[in-house]
Scaffold this motif. Structure first.
Motif, PDB file in Angstrom:
ATOM      1  N   CYS A  32       0.840  -1.188   0.000  1.00  0.00           N
ATOM      2  CA  CYS A  32       0.000   0.000   0.000  1.00  0.00           C
ATOM      3  C   CYS A  32       0.883   1.249   0.000  1.00  0.00           C
ATOM      4  N   LEU A  34      -0.077   4.182   0.921  1.00  0.00           N
ATOM      5  CA  LEU A  34      -0.485   5.082   1.998  1.00  0.00           C
ATOM      6  C   LEU A  34       0.044   4.561   3.335  1.00  0.00           C
ATOM      7  N   CYS A  36      -1.749   5.107   6.656  1.00  0.00           N
ATOM      8  CA  CYS A  36      -2.816   5.666   7.507  1.00  0.00           C
ATOM      9  C   CYS A  36      -2.566   5.322   8.973  1.00  0.00           C
ATOM     10  N   CYS A  39      -4.706   2.327  10.175  1.00  0.00           N
ATOM     11  CA  CYS A  39      -4.773   1.121   9.343  1.00  0.00           C
ATOM     12  C   CYS A  39      -5.030  -0.116  10.203  1.00  0.00           C
ATOM     13  N   SER A  44      -0.566  -5.437   5.628  1.00  0.00           N
ATOM     14  CA  SER A  44      -0.774  -5.335   4.179  1.00  0.00           C
ATOM     15  C   SER A  44       0.217  -4.366   3.533  1.00  0.00           C
ATOM     16  N   ARG A  45       0.845  -3.515   4.330  1.00  0.00           N
ATOM     17  CA  ARG A  45       1.508  -2.351   3.747  1.00  0.00           C
ATOM     18  C   ARG A  45       2.787  -2.683   2.981  1.00  0.00           C
ATOM     19  N   GLY A 103      -4.270  -3.520   1.643  1.00  0.00           N
ATOM     20  CA  GLY A 103      -3.424  -2.698   0.800  1.00  0.00           C
ATOM     21  C   GLY A 103      -4.166  -1.971  -0.336  1.00  0.00           C
ATOM     22  N   THR A 131      -7.770   2.759  -2.963  1.00  0.00           N
ATOM     23  CA  THR A 131      -7.528   4.053  -2.310  1.00  0.00           C
ATOM     24  C   THR A 131      -7.640   5.193  -3.315  1.00  0.00           C
ATOM     25  N   LYS A 154     -10.931   9.734   2.411  1.00  0.00           N
ATOM     26  CA  LYS A 154     -10.653   9.830   3.845  1.00  0.00           C
ATOM     27  C   LYS A 154     -10.797  11.256   4.360  1.00  0.00           C
TER      28      LYS A 154
HETATM   29  S1  SF4 Z   1      -4.371  -0.529   3.704  1.00  0.00           S
HETATM   30 FE1  SF4 Z   1      -5.966   1.047   3.762  1.00  0.00          FE
HETATM   31  S2  SF4 Z   1      -5.951   1.825   5.852  1.00  0.00           S
HETATM   32 FE2  SF4 Z   1      -4.008   0.683   5.545  1.00  0.00          FE
HETATM   33  S3  SF4 Z   1      -2.512   2.238   4.929  1.00  0.00           S
HETATM   34 FE3  SF4 Z   1      -3.408   1.390   3.047  1.00  0.00          FE
HETATM   35  S4  SF4 Z   1      -5.147   2.747   2.564  1.00  0.00           S
HETATM   36 FE4  SF4 Z   1      -4.562   3.139   4.674  1.00  0.00          FE
END
Ligand code: SF4
Length: 269
Positions: A32, A34, A36, A39, A44-45, A103, A131, A154
């Motif tokens: 991912c 992002l 957040c 999260c 997942s990131r 992600g 996202t 968001k």
């Molecule tokens: S998986 Fe979703 S909540 Fe987690 S960092 Fe990525 S966008 Fe943000």
């Protein structure tokens, strides 16, 4: 394995009923862009397989157990399709299908595209949970094989978006406008994070944005869920949110009203 025919996933959820219409299989792609604060899938990131720490292995899915010490496995499109196909009868009976989530699933664009093409070729309803922080060119290419985009919005204030997610919201909002103009089927999903995204100012700004810039008149509000809190410690990541309580029914109704008063329907989760 060629990169195009394979990718890295970290979970598959069967009989999912909150990831789009009907009974669905949700496939979680790893990685991912992002970051957040809230999260609830911190595992997942990282786009690559990573040490599991003290997190429990994923259920009893042989596909996800190449190495039980790692979160994330490289799998082929056909391996994932075998898993998806097993529940075809439930999709038909319930109006469900498959949802690709993360992600950010578009981070593995070639793999995602191949999965969507394979599912559509078998008549399976497809959803991409995104996202929106991705190339518009990629979103556009997915349109013919995606029945519905679940599109997360968001924060409308760009400085706050950058603070709490690590990136600007400009690309996300621009892509939403373009995808809507191109005629894609989109449901905007808003995570209600206490004191961050669920403020009256943010929700009003979002309603205004949708009315002024898109044809979208339905959204889904995702109540805060603190079930991911324990994962941070287990995989050795800092939890910047600390503990937050979930919203009560009264608060949820007030948030809904901000949209319904402006003619935007809030769909039930
Ligand atoms: S998986 Fe979703 S909540 Fe987690 S960092 Fe990525 S966008 Fe943000």
């Amino acid at each position: 394995m060629s990169r195009q025919a394979s990718g890295i996933i970290y979970d598959i959820k069967k009989y999912a009923i909150h990831d789009g219409p009907g009974i669905r299989t949700t496939v979680f792609l790893k990685g991912c862009p992002l970051d957040c604060w809230w999260c609830h899938n911190p595992e997942s990131r990282n786009p690559e397989p990573q040490p599991r720490g003290t997190m429990r292995p994923v259920k009893n899915l042989p596909l996800l157990q190449n190495d039980r010490n790692l979160i994330g496995n490289e799998v082929t499109v056909e391996q994932v399709m075998e898993e998806i196909r097993k529940d075809a009868m439930f999709y038909e009976q319930s109006g469900g299908g498959v949802t690709f989530s993360g992600g950010e699933p578009l981070l593995q664009f070639d793999f995602l595209h191949a999965l969507l093409k394979a599912a559509k070729a078998e008549g399976i309803h497809t959803i991409v949970d995104t996202t929106g922080y991705t190339s518009y060119h990629h979103l556009e290419q997915l349109m013919p094989v995606t029945d519905l985009f679940l599109y997360d919005i968001k924060l409308l204030d760009d400085a706050l978006h950058e603070k709490y997610t690590g990136v600007s919201n400009r690309l996300i909002l621009d892509n939403l406008k373009k995808l809507d103009q191109a005629g894609a089927s989109i449901l905007v999903c808003v995570p209600l994070i206490p004191g961050i995204t669920d403020t009256e100012a943010n929700l009003k700004a979002l309603a205004r944005f949708l009315l002024e810039n898109t044809s979208l008149r339905e959204i889904e509000l995702l109540p805060y869920n603190n079930m991911g809190e324990h994962k941070y410690e287990r995989i050795g990541m800092p939890n910047r949110m600390g503990h937050k309580s979930i919203q009560d029914e009264d608060e949820s109704q007030q948030k809904k009203k901000i949209f319904t008063q402006k003619g935007i329907t809030v769909l039930a989760d």
